[in-house]
Design a protein around this motif. Structure first.
Motif, PDB file in Angstrom:
ATOM      1  N   ALA A 137      -1.125  -6.468  -8.667  1.00 26.71           N
ATOM      2  CA  ALA A 137      -2.271  -6.692  -7.787  1.00 26.71           C
ATOM      3  C   ALA A 137      -2.327  -8.181  -7.403  1.00 26.71           C
ATOM      4  O   ALA A 137      -2.612  -8.521  -6.253  1.00 26.71           O
ATOM      5  CB  ALA A 137      -3.554  -6.254  -8.472  1.00 26.71           C
ATOM      6  N   ASP A 138      -2.001  -9.079  -8.351  1.00 24.92           N
ATOM      7  CA  ASP A 138      -2.042 -10.520  -8.071  1.00 24.92           C
ATOM      8  C   ASP A 138      -0.982 -10.956  -7.062  1.00 24.92           C
ATOM      9  O   ASP A 138      -1.100 -12.012  -6.459  1.00 24.92           O
ATOM     10  CB  ASP A 138      -1.770 -11.325  -9.356  1.00 24.92           C
ATOM     11  N   ASP A 139       0.089 -10.187  -6.952  1.00 25.94           N
ATOM     12  CA  ASP A 139       1.205 -10.593  -6.090  1.00 25.94           C
ATOM     13  C   ASP A 139       1.129  -9.965  -4.703  1.00 25.94           C
ATOM     14  O   ASP A 139       1.974 -10.236  -3.853  1.00 25.94           O
ATOM     15  CB  ASP A 139       2.547 -10.140  -6.710  1.00 25.94           C
ATOM     16  N   VAL A 140       0.147  -9.094  -4.497  1.00 28.42           N
ATOM     17  CA  VAL A 140       0.131  -8.338  -3.247  1.00 28.42           C
ATOM     18  C   VAL A 140      -0.003  -9.292  -2.047  1.00 28.42           C
ATOM     19  O   VAL A 140      -0.697 -10.304  -2.120  1.00 28.42           O
ATOM     20  CB  VAL A 140      -0.976  -7.261  -3.250  1.00 28.42           C
ATOM     21  N   ILE A 141       0.710  -8.959  -0.992  1.00 26.52           N
ATOM     22  CA  ILE A 141       0.744  -9.829   0.183  1.00 26.52           C
ATOM     23  C   ILE A 141      -0.145  -9.222   1.263  1.00 26.52           C
ATOM     24  O   ILE A 141      -0.062  -8.020   1.536  1.00 26.52           O
ATOM     25  CB  ILE A 141       2.201  -9.955   0.702  1.00 26.52           C
ATOM     26  N   LYS A 142      -1.028 -10.065   1.821  1.00 28.42           N
ATOM     27  CA  LYS A 142      -1.897  -9.586   2.897  1.00 28.42           C
ATOM     28  C   LYS A 142      -1.413 -10.226   4.188  1.00 28.42           C
ATOM     29  O   LYS A 142      -1.564 -11.420   4.379  1.00 28.42           O
ATOM     30  CB  LYS A 142      -3.352  -9.985   2.616  1.00 28.42           C
ATOM     31  N   SER A 143      -0.824  -9.411   5.054  1.00 27.73           N
ATOM     32  CA  SER A 143      -0.237  -9.956   6.271  1.00 27.73           C
ATOM     33  C   SER A 143      -0.716  -9.157   7.479  1.00 27.73           C
ATOM     34  O   SER A 143      -0.493  -7.946   7.544  1.00 27.73           O
ATOM     35  CB  SER A 143       1.295  -9.897   6.157  1.00 27.73           C
ATOM     36  N   SER A 144      -1.381  -9.840   8.401  1.00 30.58           N
ATOM     37  CA  SER A 144      -1.900  -9.206   9.634  1.00 30.58           C
ATOM     38  C   SER A 144      -2.612  -7.887   9.340  1.00 30.58           C
ATOM     39  O   SER A 144      -2.390  -6.881  10.002  1.00 30.58           O
ATOM     40  CB  SER A 144      -0.762  -8.939  10.625  1.00 30.58           C
ATOM     41  N   GLY A 145      -3.424  -7.879   8.306  1.00 29.24           N
ATOM     42  CA  GLY A 145      -4.208  -6.687   7.993  1.00 29.24           C
ATOM     43  C   GLY A 145      -3.474  -5.644   7.164  1.00 29.24           C
ATOM     44  O   GLY A 145      -4.050  -4.649   6.766  1.00 29.24           O
ATOM     45  N   HIS A 146      -2.183  -5.862   6.880  1.00 34.17           N
ATOM     46  CA  HIS A 146      -1.434  -4.921   6.027  1.00 34.17           C
ATOM     47  C   HIS A 146      -1.425  -5.423   4.598  1.00 34.17           C
ATOM     48  O   HIS A 146      -1.370  -6.624   4.358  1.00 34.17           O
ATOM     49  CB  HIS A 146       0.023  -4.815   6.474  1.00 34.17           C
TER      50      HIS A 146
END
Ligand code: ATP
Ligand code: MG
Length: 566
Positions: free
Chosen positions: A446-455
């Motif tokens: 969960a800490d590594d999740v990438i949030k890119s352009s709403g994805h």
């Protein structure tokens, strides 16, 4: 809340508990399950440990010897005034004294805290201090180099025992052999199932390592999964390659095989492809539990290389610790005649929770299904409630609380412990998807999740594809801060030795990733690296890659490997 795969089992642990012998007065002590019970059942002369020394020497240790020696150490601890519940830290490599010390401490009712032998002084000091360890068992070399100078800073540490030559010459410490030789063996203290038994520090992949406390009842789950997931049975020769400093080294390196009366190979040597293949062949290993880091290194040596040895006895291969790619699963078949079976669990869960169990073909790339008795779900947090997500959707992997090896506390951090539980479920901090057949697929932390352009993008979903490119040996993916997209996906790639790190290669790998993943998920940037940073237990440290990228502090790095490989 949706019931998990096995939610309808009425008392899932009744059968599991039946694997334990127990003590006559209803107590449960791991050391009794691991050694003394076999002696009582007339199997004392069965080989518990087949120890292979670095120098080619070898020694078989029977269950009777293990029961006797651990009884002597328990006698020593008791005569030294070490009360039940005190912490005994063990800083040893893969030697039989490790088993004797761990089981002896448990026998005396003490709590065992395994430490990684390759730690430098600072991580050792921190763990001894935080664990308030009263006793340390280590080697003269480690003591001299890493501990002696710290003694003044460790007021709780009143007894140090040293294993090996030169122990007698060091001031402030006792010779382990001589100390236990002078004590009569004692039977196990009648601990209750809920009494503390093991203190494991986590790997420190996402931050400062946490101290997870486990109780004697954890052995129920170790044995249950040893049998049900790894398929262990009497007569097996089992090899768990995990370092004794980490939870796998205890749960599946010591407790599970010994409780099931199985012979374990204990190899003192370091990883070496030829040595490992020769051990699998020469010791006629039947069940092998290892990790993706080792599998990756073996894959580098090649399937043909592994096939230079023969493995007629081998029956089952399993892996834990990091995601196992579908390629690695299948490579097991090409190299050893059997696929690797992925298993998922954490220090906190104490034992395997989701797995591709023995006896069935694994689903390549998937962590498998919840273990019998475990209710697992993929959920979304919603305040103080959790909601299951639809099959196929991304969410956090959660387990219904209450299995026997569930950690009972984080050392000195009740608040953090409580925060792991919502609505009767333990939230693992790992992201996953469940497919319609009920298989779980690891996505990332969960800490590594990438949030890119709403994805929301899980790094492993990207890494998994990058590693399919023929030139890529290893990949680490992070979110790099970006003014427009919030984050963009950035990949760090280690190439195979014969490949050129040039612009054409960079473009080829990026295009390959775009074709497989689509433009929204594929990396926008790619950098070549000679090696990726790893924790000492071999996991890719994405937070360090990210810190280097952003200039932000990386947090606690005491578990940093320092080298590119395990
Ligand atoms: P820390 O909690 O200190 O950040 P850590 O989570 O790496 O460190 P461990 O308890 O040793 O410490 O590791 C458990 C984690 O390892 C899991 O939460 C998961 O992220 C990863 N892991 C273990 N097995 C698997 C697997 N089969 N597939 C994918 N990831 C796995
Ligand atoms: Mg963790």
């Amino acid at each position: 809340m949706v019931a998990g795969e096995n939610g309808s089992v009425e008392d899932p642990w009744r059968r599991a508990r039946a694997l334990m012998a127990g003590l006559p007065d209803g107590g449960l002590n791991i050391s009794h399950e691991a050694a003394d019970r076999h002696v009582a059942a007339g199997r004392g002369d069965v080989t518990a440990l087949r120890w292979l020394g670095k120098d080619g020497s070898r020694r078989d240790i029977s269950f009777a010897e293990l029961a006797e020696q651990s009884g002597r150490f328990a006698g020593f601890l008791t005569s030294a005034g070490v009360e039940p519940g005190s912490v005994v830290a063990v800083l040893l490599g893969r030697v039989p004294e490790l088993h004797v010390a761990a089981l002896g401490a448990l026998k005396a009712g003490a709590v065992v805290c395994p430490l990684f032998a390759a730690f430098g002084p600072e991580p050792i000091r921190e763990r001894l201090l935080r664990g308030r360890a009263r006793v340390l068992v280590t080697t003269p070399q480690a003591y001299r180099a890493k501990v002696a100078a710290l003694r003044a800073e460790l007021p709780d540490l009143d007894t140090v025992l040293l294993v090996g030559d030169g122990a007698a010459d060091l001031e402030g410490a006792l010779d382990f052999r001589a100390a236990i030789g002078a004590c009569a063996p004692m039977p196990p203290v009648s601990t209750r199932p809920e009494d503390p038994a093991l203190l494991h520090f986590t790997s420190g992949t996402t931050g400062r390592p946490k101290g997870a406390l486990h109780v004697h009842e954890a052995a129920v789950m170790h044995a249950f999964t040893g049998r049900g997931v790894l398929g262990l049975r009497k007569g097996d020769v089992y090899w768990c390659t995990a370092d004794p400093g980490w939870v796998t080294g205890t749960s599946y390196g010591i407790v599970a095989p010994l409780a099931l009366g199985v012979t374990s190979v204990v190899d003192e040597g370091e990883f070496d492809p030829s040595r490992w293949c020769a051990i699998l062949q020469d010791e006629a290993v039947t069940v092998w539990y290892t990790a993706p880091t080792a599998i990756r290194l073996l894959m580098r040596a090649g399937a043909e290389f592994a096939r230079s040895w023969r493995y007629p006895a081998l029956r089952h291969l399993a892996s834990v610790g990091e995601p196992l790619t579908a390629e690695a699963v299948e490579w097991g078949r090409a190299a050893f005649g059997h696929p690797f079976h992925d298993t998922w669990w954490q220090t906190e869960t104490g034992a395997i929770m989701v797995a591709n169990a023995a006896g069935a073909d694994p689903v390549p790339g998937s962590m498998g299904r919840p273990v019998e008795g475990i209710e697992a779900a993929v959920v979304r947090r919603d305040g103080d409630r959790i909601m299951p997500v639809r099959d196929g959707d991304l969410g956090e992997l959660a387990l219904r609380a209450g299995w026997p090896s569930m950690f009972r506390a984080y050392l000195d951090d009740d608040e953090r412990y409580r925060a792991c539980f919502v609505d009767g479920w333990y939230l693992s901090g790992d992201l996953a998807r469940r497919d319609e057949q009920g298989h779980f697929w690891f996505v990332g932390r969960a800490d590594d999740v990438i949030k890119s352009s709403g994805h929301l993008i899980g790094p492993f979903e990207v890494e998994r594809v990058l590693m399919r490119h023929p030139a890529v040996a290893e990949a680490g993916v992070i979110g790099k801060p970006d003014a427009v997209a919030f984050e963009i996906v950035k990949a760090f790639v280690v190439l195979r030795p014969d490949c050129n790190a040039d612009e054409a290669m960079r473009r080829d790998i990026l295009a390959f990733a775009r074709r497989q993943l689509g433009a929204a998920v594929a990396p926008k940037e790619l950098a070549f690296a000679d090696a990726l940073p790893h924790t000492r237990s071999g996991k890719v440290l994405r937070r360090l890659l990210k810190a280097n990228e952003t200039g932000a502090p990386p947090g606690d790095l005491s578990t940093l490997e320092g080298r590119g490989q395990p």
